[in-house]
Write an enzyme that holds these catalytic residues in place. Structure first.
Site, PDB file in Angstrom:
ATOM      1  N   GLU A   1       1.100  -1.640  -0.112  1.00 27.91           N
ATOM      2  CA  GLU A   1       0.114  -0.085  -0.008  1.00 27.91           C
ATOM      3  C   GLU A   1       0.146   1.554   0.289  1.00 27.91           C
ATOM      4  OE1 GLU A   1      -2.189   1.835   3.573  1.00 27.91           O
ATOM      5  OE2 GLU A   1      -1.299  -0.331   4.511  1.00 27.91           O
ATOM      6  N   TRP A   2      -0.106   2.525  -0.287  1.00 29.61           N
ATOM      7  CA  TRP A   2       1.078   3.558  -0.662  1.00 29.61           C
ATOM      8  C   TRP A   2       0.522   4.336   0.712  1.00 29.61           C
ATOM      9  CZ3 TRP A   2       4.626   6.086  -3.339  1.00 29.61           C
ATOM     10  CH2 TRP A   2       4.641   8.035  -2.915  1.00 29.61           C
ATOM     11  N   ILE A   3       1.655   4.928   1.150  1.00 28.59           N
ATOM     12  CA  ILE A   3       1.848   5.568   2.624  1.00 28.59           C
ATOM     13  C   ILE A   3       2.753   6.878   2.277  1.00 28.59           C
ATOM     14  CG2 ILE A   3       2.584   6.006   4.885  1.00 28.59           C
ATOM     15  CD1 ILE A   3       0.939   3.167   4.726  1.00 28.59           C
TER      16      ILE A   3
ATOM     17  N   ASP B   1      16.646  -3.164  12.249  1.00 28.70           N
ATOM     18  CA  ASP B   1      17.485  -2.045  11.053  1.00 28.70           C
ATOM     19  C   ASP B   1      16.896  -1.060  11.078  1.00 28.70           C
ATOM     20  OD1 ASP B   1      19.307  -0.948   9.512  1.00 28.70           O
ATOM     21  OD2 ASP B   1      18.596  -2.067   7.543  1.00 28.70           O
TER      22      ASP B   1
END
Length: 288
Positions: A93-95, A196
């Site tokens: 999904e695009w944030i 990370d």
């Protein structure tokens, strides 16, 4: 580099929608990253050579799923993880990016602390994964000191030794550290860590909601994540205050930051050459 037509066709078939626009995004040195748009939606696509980094996106998807399952902090939803004959890809999904406000930093600290409360019977993980482009071993250990030595430091020291990036004195000091390490901290239960956690691996959306991306998960000492946040900056006082208010760290944690950062510094030495060697030696000298 343009995306292969067969890969786009594969995505369109799996989505059941046509891709009408493809825009390259900055994506680091390992993967090619794109914004894909359909008539109604936008997605993020990560692509790499399936033979250079076997299983990388499958492991990334699993790592995101583990974090999501804690219901503590958001991650992008994985929509498709698949391969063509030559490439592996991950569609998410695009944030929509927002600003790192005080509210967002506070939420990031609190939610990371809550994620760290999720524990396991051992240090390690149910699968190996990647730290950057390097394979990361996650065999199980009962003690953090054993895990940190055998699964984190020693594998990276061996790579650096093979590349002739460390001197004999460096190797001698690491051997001394292995002997001293159990006495340098107090053991506590394993915590689910991102693994990370530098500033490039979290996002704040347009509604001030934090997201974690690109995990290298394991059950480790939670100070490891906190140490990594200090290595390259990008986390403010509000973040640390909120974390401590939610899940206070053990006394002396500040002194141990350089200890846990030996691992990401070794990774950077191995990936980018000797430019990080002096910083590595400074951290090592603090404990031996």
């Amino acid at each position: 580099m343009p995306i292969a037509e067969r890969l786009i066709q594969d995505i369109e078939i799996k989505l059941g929608k046509s891709i009408i626009n493809i825009t390259p995004l900055s994506g680091g040195s390992i993967n090619r990253v794109y914004s894909l748009q359909t008539a109604m939606e936008r997605f993020v696509l990560k692509v790499n050579n399936r033979f250079n980094f076997p299983g990388m996106f499958n492991l990334e998807a699993q790592g995101l799923e583990i974090i999501c399952s804690t219901q503590t902090i958001a991650v992008p939803e994985v929509l498709i993880q698949s391969e063509t004959d030559t490439e592996s890809y991950l569609l998410m999904e695009w944030i929509t990016p927002g600003n790192t406000t005080q509210k967002a930093s506070e939420a990031l600290g609190e939610q990371l602390a809550q994620m760290h409360r999720h524990t396991s019977h051992s240090f390690g993980f149910y699968t190996d994964n990647y730290m950057g482009s390097l394979r990361q071993s996650n065999q199980l250990h009962e003690r953090w000191s054993d895990f940190f030595i055998d699964e984190r430091l020693k594998p990276m020291v061996r790579i650096a030794q093979t590349k002739q990036l460390l001197t004999n004195n460096d190797l001698r000091l690491f051997e001394l550290l292995y002997q001293k390490l159990p006495g340098l901290f107090t053991e506590e239960p394993p915590a689910l860590v991102h693994g990370d956690l530098w500033s490039g691996n979290y996002m704040i959306d347009a509604h001030e909601k934090p997201y974690l991306i690109d995990p290298a998960d394991s059950y480790s000492n939670r100070e490891f994540d906190i140490a990594m946040t200090t290595l390259f900056g990008g986390f403010d006082k509000t973040f640390y205050d909120a974390y401590h208010a939610s899940y206070p760290l053990q006394t002396g944690w500040q002194r141990r930051l350089k200890l846990w950062n030996l691992y990401p510094l070794l990774v950077h030495v191995n990936l980018f050459g000797g430019t990080y060697t002096n910083q590595l030696r400074e951290c090592l000298a603090s404990f031996v």
